[in-house]
Design a protein around this motif. Structure first.
Motif, PDB file in Angstrom:
ATOM      1  N   GLN A  49       0.706  -0.735   0.329  1.00  0.00           N
ATOM      2  CA  GLN A  49       0.033   0.441   0.291  1.00  0.00           C
ATOM      3  C   GLN A  49       0.954   1.334   0.165  1.00  0.00           C
ATOM      4  O   GLN A  49       0.031   2.020  -0.880  1.00  0.00           O
ATOM      5  CB  GLN A  49      -1.031  -0.551   1.096  1.00  0.00           C
ATOM      6  CG  GLN A  49      -1.829   1.451   1.340  1.00  0.00           C
ATOM      7  CD  GLN A  49      -3.677   0.702   2.207  1.00  0.00           C
ATOM      8  OE1 GLN A  49      -2.754   0.277   3.290  1.00  0.00           O
ATOM      9  NE2 GLN A  49      -3.907   1.457   2.084  1.00  0.00           N
ATOM     10  N   GLU A  50       1.793   1.581   0.763  1.00  0.00           N
ATOM     11  CA  GLU A  50       3.032   2.375   0.429  1.00  0.00           C
ATOM     12  C   GLU A  50       3.480   2.813  -0.487  1.00  0.00           C
ATOM     13  O   GLU A  50       3.628   3.664  -1.215  1.00  0.00           O
ATOM     14  CB  GLU A  50       4.201   1.877   1.831  1.00  0.00           C
ATOM     15  CG  GLU A  50       3.362   1.910   3.742  1.00  0.00           C
ATOM     16  CD  GLU A  50       4.041   1.160   4.322  1.00  0.00           C
ATOM     17  OE1 GLU A  50       5.563   2.031   4.209  1.00  0.00           O
ATOM     18  OE2 GLU A  50       3.812   1.184   6.031  1.00  0.00           O
ATOM     19  N   ASP A  51       4.215   1.550  -1.082  1.00  0.00           N
ATOM     20  CA  ASP A  51       4.390   1.781  -2.440  1.00  0.00           C
ATOM     21  C   ASP A  51       3.367   1.902  -2.908  1.00  0.00           C
ATOM     22  O   ASP A  51       4.199   2.570  -4.599  1.00  0.00           O
ATOM     23  CB  ASP A  51       5.335   0.150  -2.985  1.00  0.00           C
ATOM     24  CG  ASP A  51       6.424  -0.568  -2.262  1.00  0.00           C
ATOM     25  OD1 ASP A  51       6.626   0.520  -1.613  1.00  0.00           O
ATOM     26  OD2 ASP A  51       6.897  -1.419  -2.179  1.00  0.00           O
ATOM     27  N   ILE A  52       2.622   2.283  -3.310  1.00  0.00           N
ATOM     28  CA  ILE A  52       1.113   1.956  -4.483  1.00  0.00           C
ATOM     29  C   ILE A  52       1.238   3.404  -3.832  1.00  0.00           C
ATOM     30  O   ILE A  52       1.098   4.336  -4.982  1.00  0.00           O
ATOM     31  CB  ILE A  52      -0.155   1.324  -4.356  1.00  0.00           C
ATOM     32  CG1 ILE A  52       0.277  -0.049  -4.384  1.00  0.00           C
ATOM     33  CG2 ILE A  52      -1.462   1.745  -5.122  1.00  0.00           C
ATOM     34  CD1 ILE A  52      -1.009  -0.933  -4.798  1.00  0.00           C
ATOM     35  N   PHE A  53       0.824   4.400  -2.716  1.00  0.00           N
ATOM     36  CA  PHE A  53       0.296   5.553  -2.749  1.00  0.00           C
ATOM     37  C   PHE A  53       2.191   5.982  -3.422  1.00  0.00           C
ATOM     38  O   PHE A  53       1.842   7.257  -3.776  1.00  0.00           O
ATOM     39  CB  PHE A  53       0.604   5.549  -0.941  1.00  0.00           C
ATOM     40  CG  PHE A  53      -0.869   5.836  -0.776  1.00  0.00           C
ATOM     41  CD1 PHE A  53      -1.797   5.242  -1.412  1.00  0.00           C
ATOM     42  CD2 PHE A  53      -0.660   5.087   0.327  1.00  0.00           C
ATOM     43  CE1 PHE A  53      -3.262   5.286  -0.847  1.00  0.00           C
ATOM     44  CE2 PHE A  53      -2.321   4.604   1.483  1.00  0.00           C
ATOM     45  CZ  PHE A  53      -3.170   4.684   0.095  1.00  0.00           C
ATOM     46  N   MET A  54       3.029   6.148  -3.314  1.00  0.00           N
ATOM     47  CA  MET A  54       4.028   6.322  -3.487  1.00  0.00           C
ATOM     48  C   MET A  54       3.708   6.243  -5.340  1.00  0.00           C
ATOM     49  O   MET A  54       4.118   7.370  -5.607  1.00  0.00           O
ATOM     50  CB  MET A  54       5.273   5.827  -3.615  1.00  0.00           C
ATOM     51  CG  MET A  54       7.092   6.835  -4.098  1.00  0.00           C
ATOM     52  SD  MET A  54       8.392   5.319  -2.818  1.00  0.00           S
ATOM     53  CE  MET A  54       8.831   4.284  -4.111  1.00  0.00           C
ATOM     54  N   HIS A  56       2.108   6.145  -7.171  1.00  0.00           N
ATOM     55  CA  HIS A  56       0.600   7.048  -7.435  1.00  0.00           C
ATOM     56  C   HIS A  56       0.898   8.206  -7.562  1.00  0.00           C
ATOM     57  O   HIS A  56       0.626   9.254  -8.478  1.00  0.00           O
ATOM     58  CB  HIS A  56      -1.301   6.551  -6.945  1.00  0.00           C
ATOM     59  CG  HIS A  56      -1.638   8.260  -6.844  1.00  0.00           C
ATOM     60  ND1 HIS A  56      -2.393   8.713  -5.683  1.00  0.00           N
ATOM     61  CD2 HIS A  56      -2.739   8.199  -7.777  1.00  0.00           C
ATOM     62  CE1 HIS A  56      -3.388   9.668  -6.661  1.00  0.00           C
ATOM     63  NE2 HIS A  56      -3.730   8.838  -8.013  1.00  0.00           N
ATOM     64  N   ASP A  57       1.471   9.112  -6.790  1.00  0.00           N
ATOM     65  CA  ASP A  57       2.017  10.880  -5.884  1.00  0.00           C
ATOM     66  C   ASP A  57       3.258  10.991  -7.453  1.00  0.00           C
ATOM     67  O   ASP A  57       2.951  11.535  -7.606  1.00  0.00           O
ATOM     68  CB  ASP A  57       2.283  10.368  -4.866  1.00  0.00           C
ATOM     69  CG  ASP A  57       1.687  10.389  -3.611  1.00  0.00           C
ATOM     70  OD1 ASP A  57       0.885  10.234  -3.334  1.00  0.00           O
ATOM     71  OD2 ASP A  57       2.580  10.477  -2.559  1.00  0.00           O
TER      72      ASP A  57
END
Length: 106
Positions: A49-54, A56-57
């Motif tokens: 999830q952290e990687d996905i948010f990164m 996405h940003d």
């Protein structure tokens, strides 16, 4: 006869209880394994999830950079069209004519 039936009954009861206990222990081990797997899946999802948010940003920033670059290209094209200075064209043509006349006349 009654003693024999009681012994058989006790033996069957002990066997049933033992096999029932093994079944319960198997189910318990399976539940522990399932719980561990669920915990591991939860950890992996949290990490992803952290990687996905990164990602996405970064995708949003990349899109903004592409949009800015496109705007700059449009501005550069319009500046290129406007930069046909008539005076500069006149000076270049005059210089070419002077060189031509100088070459023709001795």
């Amino acid at each position: 006869h009654i003693d024999q039936l009681q012994r058989e009954s006790a033996t069957l009861l002990a066997t049933y209880q033992h096999s029932d206990l093994e079944g319960v222990q198997k189910v318990e081990r399976s539940m522990v394994e399932i719980t561990q797997l669920l915990s591991r899946f939860t950890d992996l999802i949290t990490e992803q999830q952290e990687d996905i948010f990164m990602i996405h940003d970064q995708a949003i920033k990349s899109k903004e950079n592409v949009d800015k670059g496109q705007d700059q290209l449009v501005d550069a094209v319009s500046r290129g069209k406007k930069s046909t200075h008539p005076m500069a064209t006149f000076i270049v043509l005059a210089a070419i004519l002077l060189l031509l006349f100088n070459w023709i006349t001795p």
